[in-house]
Design an enzyme around this catalytic site. Structure first.
Site, PDB file in Angstrom:
ATOM      1  N   TYR A 324     -15.284 -32.639  30.029  1.00 13.31           N
ATOM      2  CA  TYR A 324     -14.889 -33.252  28.404  1.00 13.31           C
ATOM      3  C   TYR A 324     -14.897 -34.758  28.273  1.00 13.31           C
ATOM      4  O   TYR A 324     -15.540 -35.428  27.470  1.00 13.31           O
ATOM      5  CB  TYR A 324     -13.513 -32.780  27.982  1.00 13.31           C
ATOM      6  N   GLU A 379     -16.742 -24.907  30.318  1.00 17.71           N
ATOM      7  CA  GLU A 379     -16.453 -25.325  28.911  1.00 17.71           C
ATOM      8  C   GLU A 379     -17.007 -26.951  28.770  1.00 17.71           C
ATOM      9  O   GLU A 379     -17.023 -27.724  29.813  1.00 17.71           O
ATOM     10  CB  GLU A 379     -14.801 -25.578  29.058  1.00 17.71           C
ATOM     11  N   TRP A 417     -17.030 -25.065  24.259  1.00 17.37           N
ATOM     12  CA  TRP A 417     -15.472 -24.887  23.764  1.00 17.37           C
ATOM     13  C   TRP A 417     -15.543 -25.535  22.596  1.00 17.37           C
ATOM     14  O   TRP A 417     -15.600 -26.883  22.375  1.00 17.37           O
ATOM     15  CB  TRP A 417     -14.571 -25.740  24.644  1.00 17.37           C
ATOM     16  N   GLU A 424      -4.261 -25.614  20.749  1.00 20.72           N
ATOM     17  CA  GLU A 424      -4.698 -26.462  21.696  1.00 20.72           C
ATOM     18  C   GLU A 424      -3.319 -27.024  22.544  1.00 20.72           C
ATOM     19  O   GLU A 424      -2.827 -28.231  22.491  1.00 20.72           O
ATOM     20  CB  GLU A 424      -5.271 -27.791  21.139  1.00 20.72           C
TER      21      GLU A 424
HETATM   22  C1  BGC Z   1      -8.782 -25.900  28.785  1.00 20.66           C
HETATM   23  C2  BGC Z   1      -8.881 -25.425  27.290  1.00 20.66           C
HETATM   24  C3  BGC Z   1      -8.308 -26.408  26.260  1.00 20.66           C
HETATM   25  C4  BGC Z   1      -9.668 -27.541  26.377  1.00 20.66           C
HETATM   26  C5  BGC Z   1      -9.513 -28.588  25.335  1.00 20.66           C
HETATM   27  C6  BGC Z   1      -9.781 -27.122  28.686  1.00 20.66           C
HETATM   28  O1  BGC Z   1      -8.802 -27.909  29.728  1.00 20.66           O
HETATM   29  O2  BGC Z   1      -9.373 -24.843  29.692  1.00 20.66           O
HETATM   30  O3  BGC Z   1      -7.780 -24.331  27.418  1.00 20.66           O
HETATM   31  O4  BGC Z   1      -8.213 -26.001  24.919  1.00 20.66           O
HETATM   32  O5  BGC Z   1      -9.651 -27.990  27.743  1.00 20.66           O
HETATM   33  O6  BGC Z   1      -8.516 -29.421  25.734  1.00 20.66           O
END
Ligand code: BGC
Length: 469
Positions: A324, A379, A417, A424
């Site tokens: 992320y 993700e 994701w 959340e």
């Molecule tokens: C998790 C998800 C979460 C996403 C966004 C990931 O770390 O697996 O469950 O919604 O991050 O924060």
């Protein structure tokens, strides 16, 4: 061991240097989705508690309670409640996936539904999950099933959750049950979502259940989670013997490992060393443990974990990464984490203030290609209230993946994701991660495409897939 640690530290520091910078022209000029490996999985991801609605587990209790000083556990004071109501709207979700042109869907099964009380199995819940994965496969959508995505049945939590070994046998038994039921339709399994996040949020930072704040406990939790993964992987191999897609293997197993770029705020020795240590714990320890079969975590004078876990070595068929953002770290030896994390003022951020850094995805793909497994991005996404920033985010991150793939990294999948807005965790329902927006004011939980749906479709078309018109 000391040598190994220093070598790993240097390798991770080197991996963080020589940073690339993508230009808008490069991204705009790329035909995203073209030239990926045969069998590339292009999909979206969700997790049961975040979208199903109507669950009753350790999070349900957490959502409905507060910290000792009265602050609510959930920042926006919402609860998961009906969430996106996917439990009753799965057919609609399959249509969303077909509209995207996805050839895969990552979802999780909810342990508390399947085994609401120890040893009492809800066959109707299992039947429903079987119907879902059967439906997905019939629609040409490969199901990727996660067994544990943060939630525990209340009876498991009451025994201490991940705090003690009592969880190991029940998780293995649960795995056997799911493997036996879904194995005819499922080959690709993710045993556990984000082992480090489980340890940090629930047992070190204490902002998720059970709300503990001990680095030592967190380290033991992380070791135990990896042990649970090893047992679960063995159980899957023993009890899912049906090759659902006819590719010659009945199981294909990994975890979803959360990675974040750790960048030192300055070139000072202190910032650099602390960042390297943090990077090693957050990004490398889990993967190294899976490679060597040995869990090694230590904090001088506090704890030392160094043990072989039977079955851990060779338990991965693939490496799943969730990516992320990036953390910029300034050393602070007075903090249990030895640093404070911030985002420099000139950086673009998402609705939760996270640094938007697509180059990090490229860096991690290159870095983790040193391991012997193919990589799946399980993700990647952003919270975006209007949905207007997501197309550029998706394009830039897919460009990062494609660039790494073109340079020889064996990356075989990308899951955005999320398919739709979801609960959340400690932030509640306010952050909007969905490719499809969910109307929480409407009991029908109407799903509406955000602008990134068109971006995803374009990638899918370039990859030879056919979004539903
Ligand atoms: C998790 C998800 C979460 C996403 C966004 C990931 O770390 O697996 O469950 O919604 O991050 O924060």
């Amino acid at each position: 061991m000391r040598f190994l640690f220093i070598a790993a530290l240097l390798a991770s520091l080197l991996a963080c240097n020589g940073r690339p910078s993508f230009s808008a022209a490069d991204i705009d000029g790329a035909t995203l989705g073209k030239g990926l490996r045969p069998g590339f999985l292009l999909g979206a991801a969700t997790a049961a508690h975040q979208v199903e609605g109507g669950n009753s587990n350790d999070w349900t209790d957490w959502e409905n309670s507060a910290y000792p000083d009265g602050r609510p556990h959930i920042q926006d004071q919402t609860v998961s409640g009906l969430a996106a109501d996917s439990w009753n709207r799965f057919d609609e979700d399959v249509v969303l996936l077909r509209r995207l042109g996805a050839n895969s869907y990552r979802l999780s099964v909810e342990w508390s539904r399947i085994e609401p009380e120890e040893g009492k199995w809800d066959e109707a819940a299992l039947d429903r999950y079987l119907a879902w994965v059967t439906k997905l496969r019939a629609a040409g959508i490969e199901p990727v099933v996660t067994l544990h995505h943060f939630t525990l049945p209340k009876w498991v939590a009451a025994k201490g959750g991940w705090s003690n070994d009592d969880i190991l046998k029940p998780f293995e038994t649960f795995t056997v049950k799911v493997a036996a039921k879904l194995g005819a339709q499922v080959d690709t399994w993710c045993t556990i979502n984000e082992p480090t996040v489980i340890a940090v949020e629930g047992y070190i930072d204490g902002i998720w259940p059970p709300g503990h704040t001990s680095t030592k406990e967190g380290a033991f939790v992380l070791a135990r989670v990896m042990e649970a993964h090893a047992h679960s992987a063995a159980a899957l191999r023993a009890h899912d013997t049906i090759d659902a897609d006819g590719d010659g293997r009945a199981t294909f197993i990994g975890v979803a490992h959360h990675v974040r770029i750790m960048q030192a705020a300055t070139d000072s020795t202190l910032d650099t060393v602390v960042t390297g240590l943090t990077d090693d714990f957050a990004n490398e320890a889990v993967v190294r443990a899976a490679k060597t079969g040995r869990i090694q975590l230590s904090s001088p004078g506090d704890f030392e974990i160094d043990r072989e876990v039977p079955g851990l070595k060779d338990s991965f068929d693939y490496l799943g990464l969730n990516y992320y953002t990036r953390d910029t770290l300034r050393a602070n030896l007075g903090d249990p984490k030895l640093s404070n994390s911030f985002v420099p003022a000139d950086r673009p951020v998402n609705d939760l203030g996270w640094d938007i850094y697509p180059e990090g995805l490229y860096l991690y793909l290159k870095r983790f290609s040193k391991y012997p497994w193919p990589i799946y991005i399980l993700e990647n996404g952003m919270p975006d209230e209007t949905g207007e920033a997501r197309p550029a985010f998706l394009r830039a991150h897919f460009y990062a993946l494609q660039k790494a793939s073109d340079e020889g990294v064996d990356v075989r999948g990308y899951f955005h994701w999320s398919l739709m807005d979801n609960f959340e965790w400690a932030e509640g329902v306010t952050p909007r991660f969905g490719l499809f927006r969910v109307d929480y004011d409407n009991p029908a939980r109407t799903r509406t495409p955000t602008p990134a749906v068109a971006t995803f479709q374009e990638i899918a078309r370039n990859a030879g897939l056919k979004p539903l018109e």
